[in-house]
Enzyme design. Sequence first.
Site, short mmCIF file in Angstrom:
data_model
loop_
_atom_site.label_atom_id
_atom_site.label_comp_id
_atom_site.label_asym_id
_atom_site.label_seq_id
_atom_site.Cartn_x
_atom_site.Cartn_y
_atom_site.Cartn_z
CG ASN A 12 -1.70 1.24 1.43
OD1 ASN A 12 -1.81 2.04 0.51
ND2 ASN A 12 -2.29 1.41 2.61
CD1 TRP A 13 3.41 0.81 -2.82
CD2 TRP A 13 3.55 1.92 -4.76
NE1 TRP A 13 4.06 0.00 -3.72
CE2 TRP A 13 4.16 0.66 -4.92
CE3 TRP A 13 3.51 2.78 -5.86
CZ2 TRP A 13 4.74 0.24 -6.12
CZ3 TRP A 13 4.08 2.38 -7.06
CH2 TRP A 13 4.69 1.12 -7.18
CD GLU A 100 -2.91 5.48 6.78
OE1 GLU A 100 -2.96 5.57 5.53
OE2 GLU A 100 -1.94 5.00 7.39
CD GLU A 170 -3.50 -2.75 7.38
OE1 GLU A 170 -2.41 -3.02 6.88
OE2 GLU A 170 -4.09 -1.67 7.21
N GLY A 176 2.49 1.89 10.88
CA GLY A 176 3.44 2.99 10.75
C GLY A 176 4.13 3.37 12.04
N GLY A 238 4.87 1.22 4.89
CA GLY A 238 6.19 1.83 4.79
C GLY A 238 7.22 0.99 4.05
C1 PEP Z 1 -0.77 0.00 6.27
O1 PEP Z 1 -0.96 1.21 6.33
O2 PEP Z 1 -1.56 -0.72 5.65
C2 PEP Z 1 0.40 -0.53 6.95
C3 PEP Z 1 0.38 -1.76 7.33
O3 PEP Z 1 1.43 0.35 7.18
P1 PEP Z 1 2.89 0.00 7.80
O4 PEP Z 1 3.36 -1.26 7.15
O5 PEP Z 1 3.72 1.19 7.46
O6 PEP Z 1 2.68 -0.17 9.28
#
Ligand code: PEP
Length: 254
Positions: A12-13, A100, A170, A176, A238
């Site tokens: 996920n950019w 988010e 998640e 993040g 990230g």
């Molecule tokens: C995400 O936002 O889907 C995620 C898992 O971010 P990160 O890997 O940066 O924690």
Amino acid sequence: MDKERKLIIAGNWKMNKTVAEALDLVNGLKRELSNVKEVDIVVCPPFTALSEVSKAILDSNIRLGAQNMSEHNVGAFTGEIAAVMLKEFSVRYVILGHSERRQYQKESDDLIARKALAAHAASLKPIICVGETLQEREAGLTEKVLETQVRGSLAGLSRDQMVETIIAYEPVWAIGTGKTATTEQAQQAHAFIRSLLARLYDEATARKVRIQYGGSVKPSNARELMSQPDVDGALVGGASLEVRSFSDIVKNSI
Ligand code: PEP
């Protein structure tokens, strides 16, 4: 790694990468990952890079995903993107209900369910995100929150649609932040979600659904997380922005 379900690892950019940067990244991933057959590899660039990335990954083992879409098919919805528009770029997956968007755009489970139905109507596979906040975990509410989000965000999906849906667990506190759920915490949440799917659908359906883990996944923790029986892949934020880290996550998961 011998898994019951094929692993799916998606990057996920978020709101990163110009078109030129996106092409650099995806061309690097193509070079590094061309031999990988064991994992479904997905990149989810911003909308503005979908067209060029789509052309760059033709004839590769990398598939395209989007980060969001509208619940509507067409019309006066300024700033929105419909599923059929994503299909023009051979998008196959769409992330829905990322924490988010739940937080900043106030997306509800009901809205996410309507988006999921619209995605399926266009033959896009939704990646539906669920997860508790730290406050909810510390208050012992993790399973209650997951149950509400899963029931609400999947409302109306048929068995056949469910099998073509991916769930991303998640925990919000791990996104993040550099804090990863322990393998036990991840497995426990994934097993809970699968048992809930068995209650909502049936055992056979639940066994077919892939549940990704997301939250500070990196090359060093990917193998252990992916080795859990109910963890069927990763949604990576990230660490998906660099060729080395994302390709190492994929390679370390095999
Ligand atoms: C995400 O936002 O889907 C995620 C898992 O971010 P990160 O890997 O940066 O924690």
